[in-house]
Motif scaffolding. Structure first.
Motif, PDB file in Angstrom:
ATOM      1  N   SER A   1       7.120  13.952  -9.384  1.00  0.00           N
ATOM      2  CA  SER A   1       5.754  13.636  -9.830  1.00  0.00           C
ATOM      3  C   SER A   1       5.724  12.713 -11.045  1.00  0.00           C
TER       4      SER A   1
ATOM      5  N   THR B   1       4.733   8.986 -10.298  1.00  0.00           N
ATOM      6  CA  THR B   1       3.433   8.609  -9.737  1.00  0.00           C
ATOM      7  C   THR B   1       2.940   7.240 -10.207  1.00  0.00           C
TER       8      THR B   1
ATOM      9  N   ILE C   1       3.123   4.462  -7.527  1.00  0.00           N
ATOM     10  CA  ILE C   1       2.337   4.491  -6.289  1.00  0.00           C
ATOM     11  C   ILE C   1       1.715   3.136  -5.943  1.00  0.00           C
TER      12      ILE C   1
ATOM     13  N   LEU D   1       5.804   7.663  -0.601  1.00  0.00           N
ATOM     14  CA  LEU D   1       4.413   7.992  -0.921  1.00  0.00           C
ATOM     15  C   LEU D   1       4.078   9.406  -0.467  1.00  0.00           C
TER      16      LEU D   1
ATOM     17  N   LEU E   1       5.798  11.807  -2.943  1.00  0.00           N
ATOM     18  CA  LEU E   1       5.194  11.793  -4.287  1.00  0.00           C
ATOM     19  C   LEU E   1       3.806  12.437  -4.274  1.00  0.00           C
ATOM     20  N   ARG E   2       3.083  12.267  -3.213  1.00  0.00           N
ATOM     21  CA  ARG E   2       1.732  12.846  -3.152  1.00  0.00           C
ATOM     22  C   ARG E   2       1.754  14.331  -2.876  1.00  0.00           C
TER      23      ARG E   2
END
Length: 127
Positions: A93, A96, A99, A121, A124-125
Motif C-alpha cells: 500500500s 499507491t 497508481i 493495480l 495495490l487496490r
C-alpha cells in the motif's frame, strides 16, 4: 564490456551483503538505496534491470526508492519497466502513489507490460 562489468560488480556487491539485510535497520541501507535509485537512470538497460532487481531484494526496506521507481516506469526497456512494477508491488500500500503511472502503462504497446500493470493495480487496490 566495461558496462557489463559494472553490472556484475554491482550485483556481486549486493550478493555479498544481502544476507546481512535482515539484521540491519532500513536507515543503514539508505546510501545503497540512493545509489540504486541513481543507477535506475544508467544508460545501460542491463544495469538498470540489475538495480531494480536489487531493490526488489530489499523489498519494503527500500520504500524511499518509490519516487525513483515511479520514474523508471517510463523506461524504454520493457524488462526494466516490469522489474520496477514488481518492486512496487512488493511495497504494498505504500506504493499507491504509483497508481497513475501504472494506469498509463495499461496503454503501453507491449502486452506483457499492460498485463504486469493490470496485475499490480489489482494487488495495490486490494491492500
Amino acid at each position: 564490456m566495461r558496462k557489463l562489468s559494472y553490472a556484475l560488480a554491482l550485483w556481486l556487491a549486493f550478493v555479498l551483503i544481502m544476507p546481512c539485510v535482515s539484521l540491519a535497520g532500513s536507515n543503514r541501507w539508505e546510501p545503497q538505496i540512493k545509489f540504486l535509485c541513481k543507477t535506475l537512470k544508467n544508460s545501460n538497460a542491463q544495469i538498470r534491470l540489475q538495480a531494480a532487481n536489487l531493490l526488489s531484494e530489499l523489498g519494503v526496506r527500500a520504500v524511499s526508492a518509490i519516487p525513483a521507481l515511479i520514474q523508471a516506469l517510463d523506461d524504454r526497456d520493457s524488462f526494466v519497466k516490469r522489474a520496477c512494477i514488481e518492486v512496487l508491488v512488493k511495497m504494498g500500500s505504500q506504493a499507491t502513489p504509483a497508481i497513475p503511472a501504472l494506469l498509463r502503462i495499461l496503454r503501453d504497446k507491449f502486452p506483457l507490460n499492460r498485463s504486469a500493470a493490470a496485475k499490480a493495480l489489482g494487488r495495490l487496490r486490494l491492500e
